[in-house]
Design a protein around this motif. Structure first.
Motif, PDB file in Angstrom:
ATOM      1  N   LYS A  71       0.828  -1.215   0.000  1.00 39.18           N
ATOM      2  CA  LYS A  71       0.000   0.000   0.000  1.00 39.18           C
ATOM      3  C   LYS A  71       0.860   1.262   0.000  1.00 39.18           C
ATOM      4  O   LYS A  71       0.867   2.033   0.957  1.00 39.18           O
ATOM      5  CB  LYS A  71      -0.935  -0.010   1.216  1.00 39.18           C
ATOM      6  CG  LYS A  71      -1.925  -1.165   1.212  1.00 39.18           C
ATOM      7  CD  LYS A  71      -2.805  -1.145   2.436  1.00 39.18           C
ATOM      8  CE  LYS A  71      -3.766  -2.319   2.418  1.00 39.18           C
ATOM      9  NZ  LYS A  71      -4.618  -2.361   3.641  1.00 39.18           N
ATOM     10  N   ASP A  72       1.565   1.454  -1.126  1.00 36.45           N
ATOM     11  CA  ASP A  72       2.433   2.619  -1.268  1.00 36.45           C
ATOM     12  C   ASP A  72       1.970   3.425  -2.468  1.00 36.45           C
ATOM     13  O   ASP A  72       2.505   3.318  -3.566  1.00 36.45           O
ATOM     14  CB  ASP A  72       3.888   2.163  -1.441  1.00 36.45           C
ATOM     15  CG  ASP A  72       4.857   3.345  -1.432  1.00 36.45           C
ATOM     16  OD1 ASP A  72       4.411   4.470  -1.161  1.00 36.45           O
ATOM     17  OD2 ASP A  72       6.047   3.134  -1.712  1.00 36.45           O
ATOM     18  N   HIS A 111       0.055   7.713   0.389  1.00 38.09           N
ATOM     19  CA  HIS A 111       1.031   7.358   1.431  1.00 38.09           C
ATOM     20  C   HIS A 111       2.258   8.264   1.383  1.00 38.09           C
ATOM     21  O   HIS A 111       2.914   8.477   2.405  1.00 38.09           O
ATOM     22  CB  HIS A 111       1.484   5.895   1.253  1.00 38.09           C
ATOM     23  CG  HIS A 111       0.351   4.917   1.377  1.00 38.09           C
ATOM     24  ND1 HIS A 111      -0.452   4.593   0.319  1.00 38.09           N
ATOM     25  CD2 HIS A 111      -0.093   4.198   2.443  1.00 38.09           C
ATOM     26  CE1 HIS A 111      -1.359   3.699   0.697  1.00 38.09           C
ATOM     27  NE2 HIS A 111      -1.152   3.437   1.994  1.00 38.09           N
ATOM     28  N   HIS A 117       3.146   7.559   5.584  1.00 37.60           N
ATOM     29  CA  HIS A 117       2.085   7.442   6.594  1.00 37.60           C
ATOM     30  C   HIS A 117       0.913   6.683   5.976  1.00 37.60           C
ATOM     31  O   HIS A 117       0.844   6.489   4.747  1.00 37.60           O
ATOM     32  CB  HIS A 117       1.645   8.829   7.072  1.00 37.60           C
ATOM     33  CG  HIS A 117       0.696   9.511   6.137  1.00 37.60           C
ATOM     34  ND1 HIS A 117       1.067   9.962   4.893  1.00 37.60           N
ATOM     35  CD2 HIS A 117      -0.629   9.800   6.263  1.00 37.60           C
ATOM     36  CE1 HIS A 117       0.034  10.496   4.284  1.00 37.60           C
ATOM     37  NE2 HIS A 117      -1.016  10.411   5.092  1.00 37.60           N
ATOM     38  N   ASN A 118      -0.007   6.261   6.813  1.00 35.93           N
ATOM     39  CA  ASN A 118      -1.201   5.563   6.354  1.00 35.93           C
ATOM     40  C   ASN A 118      -2.349   6.565   6.229  1.00 35.93           C
ATOM     41  O   ASN A 118      -2.842   7.094   7.238  1.00 35.93           O
ATOM     42  CB  ASN A 118      -1.590   4.455   7.343  1.00 35.93           C
ATOM     43  CG  ASN A 118      -0.590   3.315   7.330  1.00 35.93           C
ATOM     44  OD1 ASN A 118      -0.217   2.837   6.255  1.00 35.93           O
ATOM     45  ND2 ASN A 118      -0.142   2.893   8.501  1.00 35.93           N
TER      46      ASN A 118
END
Length: 278
Positions: A51-52, A82, A121-122
């Motif tokens: 998840k980037d 992200h 970061h998420n």
């Protein structure tokens, strides 16, 4: 390197990211970014699990950069992405000008280089709507690219066809020219040979091929046939004269002789001579 517009810089960055293995989208309106349009979006297809999702804001002037920073436009992208980068040409900004959470990627004459890494970061606003927006936009963008590639491919194929025809024509012309030069050489040697035996020959041999309008001056089949026929008749006449001489040489001897066996040979010579003469 001079850039005429931010759009050109966007396309150059997208092309660089694609070559690095990223799937890219340009000028995408993503839900969760408060109606903002992201200049370039990038994600690596084989890194979905990590998840980037990355956003790149392209700036060509300091005014555009500071206007973006003052309105916190770039920061809103962190709600979905992200990582957020600023993408600029070399010399426009310093590393210290970039907000702490953002990254910086710079374009110089040698290509793109990351000068400052962004903070990962998420994002809180990343949801299915954001992903679907990217997928839909990516599909449309890819369709446009496919059409463009098909058109370019068709134009290239047409260009290659014209070039192939031109090259083929040139090869044919050269081969034809080589063939004609061989004929010209043979023709000149043939005329020289005829000239040695007193025949009239042209002063000059003119050659051409199907790519030229000039006519070829070659010995005709009729001329060659007459020469060969005359030579054949001459050879026959020489043989006949020789046979007459042989006949006359053996004429003084009798037809038969009881004591001389050579009479048969003389008779045979006379018979052969008469056959040649007749």
């Amino acid at each position: 390197m001079e850039w005429e517009s931010e759009h050109d810089l966007q396309l150059d960055l997208a092309d660089y990211l694609r070559k690095c293995g990223f799937m890219t989208f340009t000028e995408v309106a993503v839900p969760g970014c408060e109606n903002g349009r992201v200049d370039v979006v990038a994600i690596k297809p084989h890194m979905y699990a990590s998840k980037d999702l990355r956003a790149y804001e392209v700036k060509l002037t300091k005014q555009s950069f500071y206007a973006d920073v003052s309105k916190n436009k770039w920061y809103k992208y962190r709600g979905v992405f992200h990582r957020v980068y600023f993408a600029i040409p070399e010399g426009l900004l310093r590393k210290s000008d970039i907000p702490d959470e953002a990254g910086l990627i710079v374009r110089n004459d040698n290509g793109w280089h990351v000068v400052k890494a962004p903070k990962f970061h998420n994002p809180e606003e990343l949801n299915i709507n954001s992903v679907l927006a990217l997928l839909y936009h990516g599909y449309e963008e890819n369709k446009v690219m496919r059409r463009l590639k098909d058109r370019i491919s068709a134009e290239e194929n047409l260009s290659l066809s014209k070039k192939a025809h031109s090259i083929g024509h040139e090869i044919a012309r050269r081969l034809d020219s080589t063939k004609e030069s061989q004929i010209e050489k043979w023709c000149m040697e043939l005329w020289d040979l005829f000239g040695k035996f007193g025949f009239e020959v042209p002063e000059k041999i003119v050659t051409c091929d199907r790519f030229s309008s000039e006519r070829v001056h070659l010995p005709s089949i009729y001329e060659i046939e007459n020469l060969l026929s005359g030579t054949k008749n001459l050879m026959h006449d020489l043989a006949a004269i020789k046979a007459i001489g042989k006949y006359l040489e053996n004429l003084q001897y009798p037809e038969e002789s009881e004591n001389d066996t050579s009479w048969y040979s003389r008779k045979n010579n006379r018979t052969k001579a008469l056959e040649l003469i007749g």
